[in-house]
Design a protein around this motif. Sequence first.
Motif, PDB file in Angstrom:
ATOM      1  N   GLY A  80       1.198  -0.840   0.084  1.00  0.00           N
ATOM      2  CA  GLY A  80      -0.175   0.237   0.458  1.00  0.00           C
ATOM      3  C   GLY A  80       0.548   1.047   0.022  1.00  0.00           C
ATOM      4  N   LEU A  81       1.578   0.774   0.967  1.00  0.00           N
ATOM      5  CA  LEU A  81       2.874   2.149   0.752  1.00  0.00           C
ATOM      6  C   LEU A  81       3.454   2.517  -0.399  1.00  0.00           C
ATOM      7  N   LEU A  82       3.777   1.758  -1.037  1.00  0.00           N
ATOM      8  CA  LEU A  82       4.225   1.928  -2.146  1.00  0.00           C
ATOM      9  C   LEU A  82       3.167   2.218  -3.110  1.00  0.00           C
ATOM     10  N   ILE A  83       2.290   1.860  -3.383  1.00  0.00           N
ATOM     11  CA  ILE A  83       1.024   2.776  -4.999  1.00  0.00           C
ATOM     12  C   ILE A  83       0.900   3.846  -4.599  1.00  0.00           C
ATOM     13  N   VAL A  92       3.316  -0.900  -9.400  1.00  0.00           N
ATOM     14  CA  VAL A  92       3.251  -2.732  -9.731  1.00  0.00           C
ATOM     15  C   VAL A  92       4.384  -3.694  -8.924  1.00  0.00           C
ATOM     16  N   ILE A  93       4.817  -2.982  -8.310  1.00  0.00           N
ATOM     17  CA  ILE A  93       5.726  -3.790  -7.543  1.00  0.00           C
ATOM     18  C   ILE A  93       4.879  -3.834  -5.727  1.00  0.00           C
ATOM     19  N   GLY A  94       4.280  -2.571  -6.154  1.00  0.00           N
ATOM     20  CA  GLY A  94       3.237  -2.422  -4.316  1.00  0.00           C
ATOM     21  C   GLY A  94       1.736  -3.145  -5.567  1.00  0.00           C
ATOM     22  N   LEU A  99      -2.081  -8.742  -3.651  1.00  0.00           N
ATOM     23  CA  LEU A  99      -2.182  -9.746  -4.516  1.00  0.00           C
ATOM     24  C   LEU A  99      -2.086 -10.930  -3.936  1.00  0.00           C
ATOM     25  N   PRO A 100      -3.018 -11.352  -3.948  1.00  0.00           N
ATOM     26  CA  PRO A 100      -2.857 -12.487  -2.626  1.00  0.00           C
ATOM     27  C   PRO A 100      -1.961 -13.699  -3.261  1.00  0.00           C
ATOM     28  N   PRO A 101      -2.611 -14.219  -5.290  1.00  0.00           N
ATOM     29  CA  PRO A 101      -0.954 -15.738  -5.423  1.00  0.00           C
ATOM     30  C   PRO A 101       0.486 -14.580  -5.495  1.00  0.00           C
ATOM     31  N   THR A 102       1.185 -13.444  -5.801  1.00  0.00           N
ATOM     32  CA  THR A 102       1.936 -12.946  -6.023  1.00  0.00           C
ATOM     33  C   THR A 102       2.690 -13.007  -4.138  1.00  0.00           C
ATOM     34  N   ARG A 103       1.840 -12.533  -3.426  1.00  0.00           N
ATOM     35  CA  ARG A 103       1.981 -12.122  -1.788  1.00  0.00           C
ATOM     36  C   ARG A 103       2.638 -13.369  -1.159  1.00  0.00           C
TER      37      ARG A 103
END
Length: 160
Positions: A80-83, A92-94, A99-103
């Motif tokens: 959230g901070l990165l977004i 994109v990194i945020g 997102l759950p799969p990449t998290r």
Amino acid sequence: MAVAFLLYVVAEIAAVWAVGSAVGVLGTIALLFAGAFIGSWLARREGGRAFRAFAESARLGRPADAERELTDGMLIGLGGLLILLPGFVSDVIGLLLILPPTRGVARKVWQKRMQRRAIKFANRSHGPVMVVDSEVVTDTPPTEAAKRQPQVIEGRIVEG
């Protein structure tokens, strides 16, 4: 660390320049605001889910699940901070952290890194540390009275 930050700034400028060349100045500003708005909404939604899952795991006394949910909450907060930072690379990194799969992938990498750092720190501070993952196995089946008794492991605490 300074080199990584410099590379990040160069990548953000290049991404904004490329998008600005493709869609124009107003389109770029609109995309940056839309990314921040959608990302903050998504971070709030996923953060709420992670908090509820953490509270449920803690209430049920499942420390392994609570650790996973706490790490998820930390990754969602970082995402959230990165977004909210202006730029497309950070968005994109945020988004990948939210997102759950990449998290899940980021969580595993983070936990392995923290485990290595904890062992390294313990070895530096208190001498060599051995982590043993084991299970108590008995040859004979427990009697009915033994099943009712709580399992007690005797020992002493030694502080370094």
